[in-house]
Design a protein around this motif. Sequence first.
Motif, PDB file in Angstrom:
ATOM      1  N   GLY A  40       0.249  -5.872 -13.505  1.00 18.44           N
ATOM      2  CA  GLY A  40       0.445  -4.554 -12.715  1.00 18.44           C
ATOM      3  C   GLY A  40       1.190  -4.952 -11.573  1.00 18.44           C
ATOM      4  O   GLY A  40       1.877  -4.153 -10.988  1.00 18.44           O
ATOM      5  N   LEU A  41       1.160  -6.117 -11.010  1.00 16.21           N
ATOM      6  CA  LEU A  41       2.079  -6.446  -9.672  1.00 16.21           C
ATOM      7  C   LEU A  41       3.229  -7.194 -10.411  1.00 16.21           C
ATOM      8  O   LEU A  41       4.034  -7.817  -9.468  1.00 16.21           O
ATOM      9  CB  LEU A  41       1.215  -7.577  -9.021  1.00 16.21           C
ATOM     10  CG  LEU A  41      -0.304  -6.874  -8.353  1.00 16.21           C
ATOM     11  CD1 LEU A  41      -0.860  -7.952  -7.531  1.00 16.21           C
ATOM     12  CD2 LEU A  41       0.344  -5.783  -7.290  1.00 16.21           C
ATOM     13  N   ASN A  42       3.656  -7.089 -11.569  1.00 13.37           N
ATOM     14  CA  ASN A  42       4.757  -7.796 -12.057  1.00 13.37           C
ATOM     15  C   ASN A  42       4.643  -9.090 -11.681  1.00 13.37           C
ATOM     16  O   ASN A  42       5.945  -9.704 -11.471  1.00 13.37           O
ATOM     17  CB  ASN A  42       6.193  -7.138 -11.397  1.00 13.37           C
ATOM     18  CG  ASN A  42       7.298  -7.409 -12.250  1.00 13.37           C
ATOM     19  OD1 ASN A  42       7.220  -7.613 -13.686  1.00 13.37           O
ATOM     20  ND2 ASN A  42       8.628  -7.437 -11.836  1.00 13.37           N
ATOM     21  N   TYR A  43       3.963  -9.929 -11.900  1.00 16.79           N
ATOM     22  CA  TYR A  43       3.318 -11.315 -11.607  1.00 16.79           C
ATOM     23  C   TYR A  43       3.838 -11.816 -10.639  1.00 16.79           C
ATOM     24  O   TYR A  43       4.280 -13.103 -10.297  1.00 16.79           O
ATOM     25  CB  TYR A  43       4.270 -12.120 -12.787  1.00 16.79           C
ATOM     26  CG  TYR A  43       3.840 -11.776 -14.373  1.00 16.79           C
ATOM     27  CD1 TYR A  43       2.881 -12.350 -14.874  1.00 16.79           C
ATOM     28  CD2 TYR A  43       4.233 -10.563 -14.837  1.00 16.79           C
ATOM     29  CE1 TYR A  43       2.475 -12.052 -16.044  1.00 16.79           C
ATOM     30  CE2 TYR A  43       4.090 -10.453 -16.173  1.00 16.79           C
ATOM     31  CZ  TYR A  43       3.045 -11.054 -16.853  1.00 16.79           C
ATOM     32  OH  TYR A  43       2.627 -10.645 -17.953  1.00 16.79           O
ATOM     33  N   GLN A  44       3.904 -10.861  -9.155  1.00 21.42           N
ATOM     34  CA  GLN A  44       4.102 -11.409  -7.932  1.00 21.42           C
ATOM     35  C   GLN A  44       3.192 -10.845  -7.115  1.00 21.42           C
ATOM     36  O   GLN A  44       2.672  -9.689  -6.977  1.00 21.42           O
ATOM     37  CB  GLN A  44       5.619 -10.703  -7.564  1.00 21.42           C
ATOM     38  CG  GLN A  44       6.595 -11.084  -8.169  1.00 21.42           C
ATOM     39  CD  GLN A  44       7.005 -12.522  -8.121  1.00 21.42           C
ATOM     40  OE1 GLN A  44       6.970 -13.098  -6.947  1.00 21.42           O
ATOM     41  NE2 GLN A  44       7.489 -13.106  -9.253  1.00 21.42           N
ATOM     42  N   PRO A  45       2.408 -12.007  -6.426  1.00 19.62           N
ATOM     43  CA  PRO A  45       1.507 -11.618  -5.422  1.00 19.62           C
ATOM     44  C   PRO A  45       1.788 -10.539  -4.412  1.00 19.62           C
ATOM     45  O   PRO A  45       3.027 -10.780  -4.241  1.00 19.62           O
ATOM     46  CB  PRO A  45       0.878 -12.897  -4.799  1.00 19.62           C
ATOM     47  CG  PRO A  45       1.716 -13.887  -5.442  1.00 19.62           C
ATOM     48  CD  PRO A  45       2.794 -13.276  -6.364  1.00 19.62           C
ATOM     49  N   SER A  46       0.962  -9.855  -3.986  1.00 20.00           N
ATOM     50  CA  SER A  46       1.142  -8.654  -3.079  1.00 20.00           C
ATOM     51  C   SER A  46       1.523  -9.144  -1.579  1.00 20.00           C
ATOM     52  O   SER A  46       2.324  -8.573  -0.944  1.00 20.00           O
ATOM     53  CB  SER A  46       0.132  -7.634  -2.923  1.00 20.00           C
ATOM     54  OG  SER A  46      -1.133  -8.385  -2.272  1.00 20.00           O
ATOM     55  N   GLY A  47       0.999 -10.291  -1.251  1.00 19.00           N
ATOM     56  CA  GLY A  47       1.127 -11.138   0.117  1.00 19.00           C
ATOM     57  C   GLY A  47       0.378 -10.395   1.047  1.00 19.00           C
ATOM     58  O   GLY A  47       0.354 -10.871   2.327  1.00 19.00           O
ATOM     59  N   GLY A  48      -0.534  -9.331   0.646  1.00 19.97           N
ATOM     60  CA  GLY A  48      -1.297  -8.901   1.653  1.00 19.97           C
ATOM     61  C   GLY A  48      -2.790  -9.529   1.895  1.00 19.97           C
ATOM     62  O   GLY A  48      -3.717  -8.809   1.581  1.00 19.97           O
ATOM     63  N   VAL A  49      -2.702 -10.742   2.149  1.00 16.65           N
ATOM     64  CA  VAL A  49      -4.139 -11.365   2.414  1.00 16.65           C
ATOM     65  C   VAL A  49      -4.263 -11.294   3.800  1.00 16.65           C
ATOM     66  O   VAL A  49      -3.780 -11.832   4.645  1.00 16.65           O
ATOM     67  CB  VAL A  49      -3.982 -12.940   1.912  1.00 16.65           C
ATOM     68  CG1 VAL A  49      -5.080 -13.667   2.220  1.00 16.65           C
ATOM     69  CG2 VAL A  49      -3.335 -13.062   0.461  1.00 16.65           C
ATOM     70  N   ASP A  50      -5.653 -10.722   4.047  1.00 12.07           N
ATOM     71  CA  ASP A  50      -6.003 -10.443   5.345  1.00 12.07           C
ATOM     72  C   ASP A  50      -7.371 -11.670   5.543  1.00 12.07           C
ATOM     73  O   ASP A  50      -8.490 -11.280   4.986  1.00 12.07           O
ATOM     74  CB  ASP A  50      -6.563  -9.362   5.692  1.00 12.07           C
ATOM     75  CG  ASP A  50      -7.178  -9.116   7.241  1.00 12.07           C
ATOM     76  OD1 ASP A  50      -7.109 -10.118   7.942  1.00 12.07           O
ATOM     77  OD2 ASP A  50      -7.943  -8.085   7.348  1.00 12.07           O
ATOM     78  N   VAL A  51      -7.150 -13.056   5.771  1.00 13.76           N
ATOM     79  CA  VAL A  51      -8.178 -13.815   5.861  1.00 13.76           C
ATOM     80  C   VAL A  51      -9.435 -13.507   6.836  1.00 13.76           C
ATOM     81  O   VAL A  51     -10.357 -14.229   6.830  1.00 13.76           O
ATOM     82  CB  VAL A  51      -7.677 -15.279   5.971  1.00 13.76           C
ATOM     83  CG1 VAL A  51      -6.993 -15.728   4.959  1.00 13.76           C
ATOM     84  CG2 VAL A  51      -7.051 -15.460   7.230  1.00 13.76           C
ATOM     85  N   ALA A  52      -9.089 -12.352   7.507  1.00 13.09           N
ATOM     86  CA  ALA A  52      -9.966 -12.126   8.551  1.00 13.09           C
ATOM     87  C   ALA A  52     -11.150 -11.000   7.973  1.00 13.09           C
ATOM     88  O   ALA A  52     -12.128 -10.769   8.404  1.00 13.09           O
ATOM     89  CB  ALA A  52      -9.368 -11.504   9.893  1.00 13.09           C
ATOM     90  N   ASP A  53     -10.645 -10.558   6.779  1.00 13.73           N
ATOM     91  CA  ASP A  53     -11.563  -9.657   6.207  1.00 13.73           C
ATOM     92  C   ASP A  53     -12.760 -10.373   5.682  1.00 13.73           C
ATOM     93  O   ASP A  53     -12.852 -11.367   4.997  1.00 13.73           O
ATOM     94  CB  ASP A  53     -10.762  -9.145   4.950  1.00 13.73           C
ATOM     95  CG  ASP A  53     -11.511  -8.057   4.026  1.00 13.73           C
ATOM     96  OD1 ASP A  53     -12.718  -7.982   3.978  1.00 13.73           O
ATOM     97  OD2 ASP A  53     -10.773  -7.263   3.422  1.00 13.73           O
ATOM     98  N   PRO A  54     -13.967  -9.657   6.187  1.00 20.72           N
ATOM     99  CA  PRO A  54     -15.345 -10.341   5.755  1.00 20.72           C
ATOM    100  C   PRO A  54     -15.436 -10.444   4.231  1.00 20.72           C
ATOM    101  O   PRO A  54     -16.610 -11.357   3.766  1.00 20.72           O
ATOM    102  CB  PRO A  54     -16.319  -9.335   6.401  1.00 20.72           C
ATOM    103  CG  PRO A  54     -15.579  -8.275   6.783  1.00 20.72           C
ATOM    104  CD  PRO A  54     -14.093  -8.361   6.725  1.00 20.72           C
ATOM    105  N   ARG A  55     -14.998  -9.984   3.347  1.00 18.66           N
ATOM    106  CA  ARG A  55     -15.166 -10.059   1.733  1.00 18.66           C
ATOM    107  C   ARG A  55     -14.716 -11.514   1.599  1.00 18.66           C
ATOM    108  O   ARG A  55     -15.087 -12.169   0.701  1.00 18.66           O
ATOM    109  CB  ARG A  55     -14.338  -8.917   1.244  1.00 18.66           C
ATOM    110  CG  ARG A  55     -14.907  -7.764   1.321  1.00 18.66           C
ATOM    111  CD  ARG A  55     -14.164  -6.585   0.454  1.00 18.66           C
ATOM    112  NE  ARG A  55     -12.697  -6.570   1.137  1.00 18.66           N
ATOM    113  CZ  ARG A  55     -11.572  -6.128   0.527  1.00 18.66           C
ATOM    114  NH1 ARG A  55     -11.847  -5.345  -0.849  1.00 18.66           N
ATOM    115  NH2 ARG A  55     -10.524  -5.884   0.969  1.00 18.66           N
TER     116      ARG A  55
END
Length: 87
Positions: A63-78
């Motif tokens: 669904g992402l056409n094999y490209q990571p979205s780049g939207g990584v928020d390492v501060a996210d508690p998840r």
Amino acid sequence: MRAGTPIFDVAGDITDLLDPAKSIRSGPSLVSDGEWIWRVDSIHYLENYAVEIPAEFLEHVRGLNYQPSGGVDVADPRFDAAIATYF
């Protein structure tokens, strides 16, 4: 999977579980695309062995056409919760 964002680095090599003659550099390190998290050694196993990939993950990647979205928020508690499940 290699294009994901590193979120937790673990130095050192680990032994390949299927071929003890091989080692995997930084195997327990974690990578993410913002939604999924995987260990670096999982990339090694997928490249070298016929291991099954969860259908959910495949659908997500396609669904992402094999490209990571780049939207990584390492501060996210998840991320903290997910990282804790690995260690």
